[in-house]
Design an enzyme around this catalytic site. Structure first.
Site, PDB file in Angstrom:
ATOM      1  N   ASP A  56       3.749 -87.967  69.679  1.00 36.99           N
ATOM      2  CA  ASP A  56       3.912 -89.421  69.545  1.00 36.99           C
ATOM      3  C   ASP A  56       3.696 -90.125  70.881  1.00 36.99           C
ATOM      4  OD1 ASP A  56       4.387 -91.755  68.181  1.00 36.99           O
ATOM      5  OD2 ASP A  56       6.572 -91.645  68.367  1.00 36.99           O
TER       6      ASP A  56
ATOM      7  N   TRP B  88       0.530 -95.328  75.194  1.00 33.09           N
ATOM      8  CA  TRP B  88      -0.220 -94.854  76.364  1.00 33.09           C
ATOM      9  C   TRP B  88      -1.446 -95.744  76.590  1.00 33.09           C
ATOM     10  CZ3 TRP B  88      -5.184 -93.266  77.274  1.00 33.09           C
ATOM     11  CH2 TRP B  88      -5.427 -92.569  78.463  1.00 33.09           C
TER      12      TRP B  88
ATOM     13  N   HIS C 176      -5.387 -91.992  70.976  1.00 33.56           N
ATOM     14  CA  HIS C 176      -5.602 -90.887  70.030  1.00 33.56           C
ATOM     15  C   HIS C 176      -6.695 -89.955  70.545  1.00 33.56           C
ATOM     16  CE1 HIS C 176      -2.938 -92.928  67.418  1.00 33.56           C
ATOM     17  NE2 HIS C 176      -3.786 -93.804  66.922  1.00 33.56           N
TER      18      HIS C 176
ATOM     19  N   LEU D 188      -2.651 -66.724  67.665  1.00 37.02           N
ATOM     20  CA  LEU D 188      -1.833 -67.900  67.353  1.00 37.02           C
ATOM     21  C   LEU D 188      -2.194 -68.488  65.987  1.00 37.02           C
ATOM     22  CD1 LEU D 188       0.099 -70.222  68.504  1.00 37.02           C
ATOM     23  CD2 LEU D 188      -2.033 -71.386  69.118  1.00 37.02           C
TER      24      LEU D 188
ATOM     25  N   ARG E 117      13.858 -89.319  66.492  1.00 38.96           N
ATOM     26  CA  ARG E 117      13.944 -89.170  65.043  1.00 38.96           C
ATOM     27  C   ARG E 117      12.956 -88.105  64.572  1.00 38.96           C
ATOM     28  NH1 ARG E 117      12.277 -94.974  65.481  1.00 38.96           N
ATOM     29  NH2 ARG E 117      10.000 -95.001  65.516  1.00 38.96           N
TER      30      ARG E 117
ATOM     31  N   GLU F  84      15.981 -75.943  67.633  1.00 36.58           N
ATOM     32  CA  GLU F  84      16.485 -76.654  68.806  1.00 36.58           C
ATOM     33  C   GLU F  84      15.611 -77.889  68.992  1.00 36.58           C
ATOM     34  OE1 GLU F  84      19.194 -75.917  70.460  1.00 36.58           O
ATOM     35  OE2 GLU F  84      19.501 -74.139  69.194  1.00 36.58           O
TER      36      GLU F  84
HETATM   37  C1  IPE Z   1       5.143 -89.548  63.550  1.00 32.68           C
HETATM   38  O1  IPE Z   1       4.813 -90.543  64.456  1.00 32.68           O
HETATM   39  C2  IPE Z   1       3.918 -88.977  62.937  1.00 32.68           C
HETATM   40  C3  IPE Z   1       2.971 -88.334  63.833  1.00 32.68           C
HETATM   41  C4  IPE Z   1       3.094 -88.102  65.102  1.00 32.68           C
HETATM   42  C5  IPE Z   1       1.788 -87.924  63.194  1.00 32.68           C
HETATM   43  P1  IPE Z   1       4.964 -92.098  64.091  1.00 32.68           P
HETATM   44  O2  IPE Z   1       4.682 -92.849  65.332  1.00 32.68           O
HETATM   45  O3  IPE Z   1       4.164 -92.433  62.902  1.00 32.68           O
HETATM   46  O4  IPE Z   1       6.512 -92.174  63.711  1.00 32.68           O
HETATM   47  P2  IPE Z   1       7.458 -93.430  63.447  1.00 32.68           P
HETATM   48  O5  IPE Z   1       6.869 -94.185  62.314  1.00 32.68           O
HETATM   49  O6  IPE Z   1       7.483 -94.236  64.697  1.00 32.68           O
HETATM   50  O7  IPE Z   1       8.782 -92.833  63.131  1.00 32.68           O
HETATM   51  C1  IPE Z   2       1.106 -90.686  67.499  1.00 35.92           C
HETATM   52  O1  IPE Z   2       0.976 -91.776  68.357  1.00 35.92           O
HETATM   53  C2  IPE Z   2      -0.167 -90.380  66.754  1.00 35.92           C
HETATM   54  C3  IPE Z   2      -0.117 -90.642  65.320  1.00 35.92           C
HETATM   55  C4  IPE Z   2       0.899 -91.067  64.651  1.00 35.92           C
HETATM   56  C5  IPE Z   2      -1.356 -90.399  64.609  1.00 35.92           C
HETATM   57  P1  IPE Z   2       1.239 -93.239  67.861  1.00 35.92           P
HETATM   58  O2  IPE Z   2      -0.044 -93.805  67.347  1.00 35.92           O
HETATM   59  O3  IPE Z   2       2.361 -93.272  66.894  1.00 35.92           O
HETATM   60  O4  IPE Z   2       1.628 -93.960  69.215  1.00 35.92           O
HETATM   61  P2  IPE Z   2       2.769 -95.033  69.427  1.00 35.92           P
HETATM   62  O5  IPE Z   2       4.047 -94.457  68.886  1.00 35.92           O
HETATM   63  O6  IPE Z   2       2.364 -96.260  68.675  1.00 35.92           O
HETATM   64  O7  IPE Z   2       2.794 -95.234  70.894  1.00 35.92           O
HETATM   65 MG    MG Z   3       4.363 -93.550  67.111  1.00 37.29          MG
END
Ligand code: IPE
Ligand code: IPE
Ligand code: MG
Length: 254
Positions: free
Chosen positions: A26, A31, A43, A137, A197, A210
């Protein structure tokens, strides 16, 4: 098919290194935003980090790495971000699968494929088939995956297979139908990006994992950051319901 034991049914044998690591990658959007770039730039950058982590896991002899790439709730994002992610997924598979194969890595996709376009489904099938017999792996990519989806699809399959057991189902009946039946339960869960979360990730399998949360954004999650997570894991006392004092006694499965 081999089945792995359940942490709630028998006490796992402790190990210094996690056997299975599950990661919520996440923070890509933030970033990019910090650099005044479009979210999708994060991404794109994140793919390189995936490859580095895969390499680190191979180097550490870790058996299973599971990455949350797209949740069942991520369809709620703007359509152009969703289609960028789907495209990145196709291109990433096309570009990297030969290298994964060369490194004896087995690639598995977990999640509901029914909403993916034909090109993506085909690319997933090609990648899984190519790497199916690899013994290094196991890299699982969770895409259009949700923990609740997984439990429900498994319950439904189990019920269809053994309707006569209704009312008496136990964990062993359910285990073969869960999406990750081929892997032991994660020992270590990592979430980058600062949120604390689970976001509907492996709800069933994380029962005794963990949990490690770091503010580091996914595109910045380098080897040093990964080593911090491993060090944190190695400092945990995994009790599985027992007291600290019992840990020096021989394992008995009461
Ligand atoms: C969780 O990230 C899903 C992935 C990393 C693929 P999100 O950024 O979508 O999660 P929430 O919605 O903030 O909880
Ligand atoms: C996680 O990064 C990647 C996916 C959920 C695909 P986010 O896109 O959720 O990045 P933030 O949380 O908005 O920074
Ligand atoms: Mg996110």
């Amino acid at each position: 098919m081999t089945f792995f034991s359940s942490a709630t049914k028998s006490i796992p044998i402790g190990n210094d290194m996690p056997q299975h690591i599950a990661v919520i990658m996440d923070g890509n959007g933030r970033w990019a935003r910090k650099r005044f770039l479009p979210r999708v730039a994060g991404h794109k950058r994140g793919i390189g980090v995936v490859l580095e982590l895969v390499k680190a896991c191979v180097d550490h002899n870790i058996g299973y790495l599971t990455l949350f790439a797209f949740s069942s709730e991520n369809w709620r994002r703007p359509a152009d971000e969703v289609s960028f992610l789907m495209n990145l997924f196709i291109q990433g598979l096309k570009r990297e699968v030969a290298k994964l194969h060369e490194n004896n890595i087995k690639l598995v996709l977990i999640g509901d494929r029914s909403r993916f376009n034909a090109e993506l489904v085909t690319q997933i099938e090609i990648s899984e088939r190519l790497t199916a017999n690899n013994t290094g792996l196991t890299l699982s990519i969770a895409a259009n995956y949700g923990g609740r989806w997984d439990i429900l699809q498994a319950v439904n399959k189990m019920h269809i297979a053994s309707p006569e057991l209704a009312g008496r189902f136990d964990e062993d009946h359910l285990a073969p139908y869960l999406a990750m039946h081929y892997a032991p339960e994660p020992d270590l869960f990592i979430r980058t990006g600062g949120e604390k979360r689970i976001s509907n990730f492996m709800l069933w399998q994380l029962a005794y994992a963990e949990l490690y949360f770091t503010d580091t954004l996914w595109p910045d999650f380098d080897e040093t950051a990964f080593n911090l997570a491993l060090a944190s894991y190695q400092n945990r006392e995994r009790r599985f319901g027992r007291t600290s004092e019992q840990l020096s006694e021989p394992v008995s499965d009461a």
